[in-house]
Write a protein that holds these residues in place. Structure first.
Motif, PDB file in Angstrom:
ATOM      1  N   ASP A 111       0.820  -1.216   0.000  1.00 21.76           N
ATOM      2  CA  ASP A 111       0.000   0.000   0.000  1.00 21.76           C
ATOM      3  C   ASP A 111       0.852   1.263   0.000  1.00 21.76           C
ATOM      4  OD1 ASP A 111      -2.202  -1.640   0.013  1.00 21.76           O
ATOM      5  OD2 ASP A 111      -2.689  -1.303   2.136  1.00 21.76           O
ATOM      6  N   VAL A 114       2.143   1.783  -3.527  1.00 20.70           N
ATOM      7  CA  VAL A 114       1.056   2.226  -4.403  1.00 20.70           C
ATOM      8  C   VAL A 114       0.789   3.712  -4.187  1.00 20.70           C
ATOM      9  CG1 VAL A 114      -1.425   2.015  -4.843  1.00 20.70           C
ATOM     10  CG2 VAL A 114      -0.001  -0.038  -4.697  1.00 20.70           C
ATOM     11  N   SER A 115       0.702   4.133  -2.909  1.00 15.97           N
ATOM     12  CA  SER A 115       0.436   5.542  -2.628  1.00 15.97           C
ATOM     13  C   SER A 115       1.623   6.414  -3.032  1.00 15.97           C
ATOM     14  CB  SER A 115       0.110   5.754  -1.152  1.00 15.97           C
ATOM     15  OG  SER A 115       1.251   5.515  -0.341  1.00 15.97           O
ATOM     16  N   ARG A 117       3.708   5.852  -5.581  1.00 15.01           N
ATOM     17  CA  ARG A 117       3.699   5.993  -7.032  1.00 15.01           C
ATOM     18  C   ARG A 117       2.621   6.964  -7.505  1.00 15.01           C
ATOM     19  NH1 ARG A 117       3.863  -0.090  -9.098  1.00 15.01           N
ATOM     20  NH2 ARG A 117       2.408  -0.186  -7.381  1.00 15.01           N
ATOM     21  N   GLN A 118       1.511   7.035  -6.780  1.00 18.93           N
ATOM     22  CA  GLN A 118       0.417   7.932  -7.169  1.00 18.93           C
ATOM     23  C   GLN A 118       0.699   9.381  -6.811  1.00 18.93           C
ATOM     24  OE1 GLN A 118      -2.946   6.163  -5.238  1.00 18.93           O
ATOM     25  NE2 GLN A 118      -3.170   4.566  -6.775  1.00 18.93           N
ATOM     26  N   ALA A 119       1.611   9.599  -5.880  1.00 14.05           N
ATOM     27  CA  ALA A 119       1.928  10.974  -5.437  1.00 14.05           C
ATOM     28  C   ALA A 119       2.763  11.711  -6.437  1.00 14.05           C
ATOM     29  CB  ALA A 119       2.645  10.932  -4.092  1.00 14.05           C
TER      30      ALA A 119
END
Length: 119
Positions: A111, A114-115, A117-119
């Motif tokens: 998690d 994932v967070s 990479r999205q930032a």
């Protein structure tokens, strides 16, 4: 890139700069760079290793204690990443200290990435 990794582990700029200089003047660098695979990944690994060694020298060999409710103070993925990457705790140590199942710790690491990479 290497300096950013070192700064995550040793936030004091002077110490981080010393580790960076030590890393690039180290005979270990040649071994890492000549290893098969991506050179950037090898440099990141060496930077992390050198930063953790310096942190251990500066703070002593024992990792900082973890409170039982540490996960409640911050998000679980951030706490687990802090322990795994910046403090070099094993998955087993993290599960024991946070009193979580191994699957939850591995999911928290997933998690976090994932967070990130999205930032």
């Amino acid at each position: 890139m290497a300096y950013g990794i070192i700064l995550q582990i040793l936030p004091q700029t002077e110490q981080a700069q010393e580790v960076l200089i030590e890393m690039f003047s180290s005979p270990d660098l040649q071994c890492y760079v000549n290893s098969p695979g991506n050179t950037a990944v090898a440099i990141v690994r060496l930077a992390r290793t050198k930063a953790l060694e310096a942190k251990a020298r500066l703070q002593g060999p024992l990792p900082q204690p973890i409170e039982a409710g540490a996960a409640a103070k911050g998000s679980l993925p951030e706490v687990v990443f802090e322990l795994a990457f910046r403090q070099s705790c094993s998955i087993e140590t993290i599960t024991e200290k946070l009193q979580l199942p191994k699957a939850d710790v591995l999911k928290a690491i997933h998690d976090y990435f994932v967070s990130f990479r999205q930032a």
